[in-house]
Design an enzyme around this catalytic site. Sequence first.
Site, PDB file in Angstrom:
ATOM      1  CE  LYS A 221     -13.431  -3.890  10.951  1.00 51.59           C
ATOM      2  NZ  LYS A 221     -13.752  -5.315  10.709  1.00 51.59           N
TER       3      LYS A 221
ATOM      4  CB  THR B  34      -8.323  -6.424   0.782  1.00 53.94           C
ATOM      5  OG1 THR B  34      -9.509  -6.168   0.000  1.00 53.94           O
ATOM      6  CG2 THR B  34      -7.179  -5.557   0.271  1.00 53.94           C
TER       7      THR B  34
ATOM      8  N   GLY C  49     -11.242 -11.030   3.439  1.00 51.69           N
ATOM      9  CA  GLY C  49     -11.031 -11.619   4.752  1.00 51.69           C
ATOM     10  C   GLY C  49     -10.275 -10.757   5.733  1.00 51.69           C
ATOM     11  CB  THR C  50      -9.005  -7.266   5.588  1.00 49.44           C
ATOM     12  OG1 THR C  50      -8.442  -7.454   4.300  1.00 49.44           O
ATOM     13  CG2 THR C  50      -8.058  -6.418   6.420  1.00 49.44           C
ATOM     14  N   GLY C  51     -11.188  -8.154   7.620  1.00 47.37           N
ATOM     15  CA  GLY C  51     -11.883  -7.916   8.886  1.00 47.37           C
ATOM     16  C   GLY C  51     -11.957  -9.162   9.747  1.00 47.37           C
ATOM     17  CB  CYS C  52     -12.642 -12.720   8.912  1.00 50.87           C
ATOM     18  SG  CYS C  52     -14.185 -12.539   8.018  1.00 50.87           S
TER      19      CYS C  52
END
Length: 273
Positions: free
Chosen positions: A182, A215, A217-220
């Site tokens: 990512k 932003t 919590g984007t990865g979760c």
Amino acid sequence: MNAETKSRVSVALTIAGSDSGGGAGIQADLRTFAFHCVHGTSAITCVTAQNTLGVMRVDAIPPEAVVAQIQAVIEDIGVQAAKTGMLLNQEIISAVAQQVETLQISNLVVDPVMVSRTGAQLIDDEAVKTLRDVLIPQATIVTPNRYEAQILSNLPINSLDDMGAAAQVIYENLGAKAVLVKGGGMQGTLRGVDVWFDGQKLEVLTTKLVETKNTHGTGCTLSAAIAANLAMGKELWSAVQQAKEYVTNALTDSINIGKGQGPVGHFFSLLHN
């Protein structure tokens, strides 16, 4: 259509930490599952006291309690996909990895939460080693950010070519069926650009760049969306593409709450009704 028929929906499991601020972790995962009309189940690994300004406290759940949660879900309800988030320590990671193998949990999305997007290491070196050696090899896909990919590949990442090289090294050395590096932690035009490798094709995923401070919590959310799509029977590459689109839209309608970094808007399409 009777009630029993209507209740037959896809089921996904999130194995992650609780975010008291509601922006990431279990809370973000369950909202993401719900948006995709997938029933969400959970195994909580740690409880955090946090808000938009940061994390004030983290308390680990005993590994035996994490195992009991996973077993309770799998043995009765069953799941079509699962994802892992913050596993916190070596003992929990080992316990989760053993359950994945013993219970034959398929469609496993591993978000290797060990370094923040800003580069701060979140778990100790022994936990990193256990994650790398026993859990990631069982993953259908692993979704490291820039700094996590650097650790997993032992390569510096400063360019798009670096991201691709890291994705290939992680695939070849760690055993996951696919890798998505990512680009949220990258700079300039590479911010938000992701790189995919599945042993056959190297793909670059780009969408519109959304300018927002909110932003959290984007990865979760991305890993949960991949798991939700897999639970619905989507092919892996399609699941990743659709998850990327979902996160981009959620960023577009991010939520400006608190005094710091707010969360993405998981139910963005409902905000304008």
